[in-house]
Structures are given as structure tokens and as C-alpha cells.
Design a protein around this motif. Structure first.
Motif, mmCIF file in Angstrom:
data_model
loop_
_atom_site.group_PDB
_atom_site.id
_atom_site.type_symbol
_atom_site.label_atom_id
_atom_site.label_comp_id
_atom_site.label_asym_id
_atom_site.label_seq_id
_atom_site.Cartn_x
_atom_site.Cartn_y
_atom_site.Cartn_z
ATOM 1 N N GLY A 32 1.660 -45.013 -15.812
ATOM 2 C CA GLY A 32 2.376 -46.275 -15.746
ATOM 3 C C GLY A 32 1.989 -47.114 -14.550
ATOM 4 N N ASP A 33 1.759 -48.401 -14.794
ATOM 5 C CA ASP A 33 1.446 -49.356 -13.725
ATOM 6 C C ASP A 33 2.755 -49.892 -13.154
ATOM 7 O OD1 ASP A 33 0.294 -51.135 -12.022
ATOM 8 O OD2 ASP A 33 -0.678 -52.368 -13.546
ATOM 9 N N THR A 34 3.458 -49.020 -12.432
ATOM 10 C CA THR A 34 4.811 -49.329 -11.973
ATOM 11 C C THR A 34 4.859 -50.360 -10.851
ATOM 12 O OG1 THR A 34 4.647 -47.394 -10.531
ATOM 13 C CG2 THR A 34 5.754 -47.096 -12.645
ATOM 14 N N LYS A 71 1.248 -42.758 -11.478
ATOM 15 C CA LYS A 71 1.961 -44.025 -11.288
ATOM 16 C C LYS A 71 1.875 -44.428 -9.816
ATOM 17 C CE LYS A 71 6.497 -41.966 -10.367
ATOM 18 N NZ LYS A 71 7.943 -42.019 -10.679
ATOM 19 N N PHE A 75 -2.035 -44.983 -9.361
ATOM 20 C CA PHE A 75 -2.454 -45.601 -10.619
ATOM 21 C C PHE A 75 -3.809 -46.292 -10.455
ATOM 22 C CE2 PHE A 75 -2.826 -49.199 -13.481
ATOM 23 C CZ PHE A 75 -2.485 -48.654 -14.704
#
Length: 270
Positions: A32-34, A71, A75
Motif C-alpha cells: 500500500g502507498d500509504t 507500506k 513502499f
């Protein structure tokens, strides 16, 4: 004697099925590109939803699930590929890959599925949904492909100008769902690829998560409540890839897509 023979065979079949299930591992990589300033909160919410689904499968299904998450500062394409490459697969295992973040397609893209926008430097590493699946299905060396492979991407599938990127951007009871989790994640074999958008289209998010991820989780949870012999990945895929109405100023429809290959339930489980 005939009754005893039947009972012995039934017990043998039950124990064989139990031992087979216990020997299976489910390897999950959640990506996930949080930290993206536009969709970061929605991506984080997506990861929580998928993590909760896997946690329920572990506790309610009694499944051996190993989860790796890429993440925050980790990431990027290199770390994503490393997390996937580090999976040690046995031929009875299930592999589940989930991606939430930006995605795109190049003018040279050869598949209907998107590439993950994980470029954070001039490193040439690339991660594409179809290549991830192909690499796991046709591994090098002596490793076998997984028994069941599931790759999901809640991401856009729109053309992009190629070049360096910008730098920063009522649950059911346990008894109801135990066998359903095991049927879906242990008894099934094959390959499932899904993305939240079709070629040329975006994938929409709110701060509470992506529309496609919510639809997938909802479809999965609803399928768990079906009679055990009616629990099918085919139905989940159908429901998860329904057109999604997006309540924008100009009404928009998001069109998820999926491909399944050689899906079947083992004869022992039927």
C-alpha cells in the motif's frame, strides 16, 4: 464387517483431508502507498480491511497464514518485488497478493492489467500485475507454482506519460464461516487476477478506502454465508467485478476486471 470397512474408510478420508489442510500455508503480501498525499488515507483503510479479512480466515478457518506488508517508507518497486520473491512456495500452498495505490499503463503495455506506480527513484525496477502472476506461476529453479494464486489491485489503469515520478505523493458466527474459509483458501486450486479498473480507466477512492476493495471484501464476506457446497470463488469474482457507480459531479461508472484460470475444487473437498 461391511459397516466397519465403510467407517474405517470415512475416518481415513477425514484424517487425510485434515492432514492435507494442516500442511497448507497461505502466503499473503499486502502492498500500500500509504504516504501518498492524495489517496494515502484510503490506502491505509484498504490495508486494514484486507488484514481483518485474513485475520478472520486465520482464527475462524484455523488456517496457517503468513502476512508480509510493504507500506510507508518501504513502499517502492524494489521492496515490493523482494517481498514477492521472498515467498517460499510449496505446491500445496496459496499465495495472495494485494496492492492498493496508484497504477497506470504504458503505451507498450501488453496485458489488460495495470502496472503498479511504485517508482520512487531512477531504479529501473518495474512491477506489473500480470508479470507478478507469471513469475509465481512459472518460477525459476526447483520451486513449484502455488496451488492457488490470487492477485488483486485496487488501482487505476490509465495511460501515463512515461518518465521519473514526482517524489511524494453483522458478522456471521465462527461456526458458519470456518469451513467456508477453508473451502476458498485450502480446497480451491487455480489462478485469479483482478484489478479495480479496466484499461484506460481510473480506480476511485474515499478516505475510508477504495470502492473496489470495499466491493471485494463485501462479496467475500457474503459468500462465506452461503451453504458450504455453494461457496465459490467464481461467485466472489462475479460480484467483486460488478460495475461500481461513483457519485461524482458527473456520474461515473468504475469497471473492475478479472481473469480466472483453471479454477476448481479438489475432489476430496466435494
Amino acid at each position: 464387517m461391511k459397516w466397519l470397512a465403510c467407517a474405517a474408510f470415512a475416518f481415513y478420508s477425514l484424517m487425510t483431508n485434515f492432514v492435507f489442510a494442516q500442511s497448507i500455508s497461505i502466503h499473503a503480501v499486502l502492498i500500500g502507498d500509504t504516504q501518498d498525499p492524495t489517496i494515502g488515507p484510503g490506502v491505509a483503510a484498504n490495508l486494514l480491511q484486507i488484514s481483518a479479512l485474513l485475520a478472520a480466515a486465520r482464527t475462524e478457518g484455523g488456517l496457517n497464514i503468513n502476512v508480509s506488508i510493504v507500506k510507508d517508507d518501504n513502499f517502492d518497486c524494489v521492496n515490493i518485488q523482494k517481498a514477492i520473491d521472498d515467498i517460499v512456495v510449496e505446491k500445496t500452498d496459496t499465495v495472495f497478493i494485494y496492492y492498493a495505490g496508484h497504477g497506470f499503463r504504458r503505451s507498450t503495455s501488453q496485458t489488460q492489467f495495470p502496472e503498479f506506480d511504485c517508482r520512487r527513484s531512477k531504479d529501473p525496477a518495474r512491477v506489473e500485475l500480470a508479470r507478478v502472476a507469471d513469475g509465481l506461476l512459472r518460477p525459476g529453479g526447483s520451486e513449484p507454482p502455488p496451488r492457488l494464486l490470487i492477485v488483486l489491485a485496487d488501482t487505476c489503469n490509465t495511460p501515463i506519460q512515461e518518465g521519473p515520478p514526482a517524489q511524494a505523493r453483522g458478522p456471521a458466527s465462527v461456526a458458519d464461516r470456518h469451513e467456508s474459509f477453508r473451502r476458498l483458501l485450502v480446497d480451491y486450486s487455480g489462478t485469479i487476477l483482478m484489478s479495480g479498473s479496466s484499461p484506460g480507466d481510473p480506480s476511485w477512492y474515499l478516505s475510508s478506502g477504495g470502492f473496489f476493495t470495499k466491493q471485494f471484501v463485501s462479496a467475500f464476506a457474503e459468500e462465506l454465508l452461503s451453504p458450504i457446497n455453494d461457496v465459490r470463488w467464481e461467485d466472489i469474482v462475479t460480484q467483486a467485478t460488478r460495475d461500481i457507480f461513483i457519485p461524482t459531479t458527473t456520474p461515473t461508472v468504475q469497471k473492475p476486471q478479472a481473469v480466472t484460470l483453471d479454477l476448481f475444487v479438489s475432489a476430496m473437498a466435494q
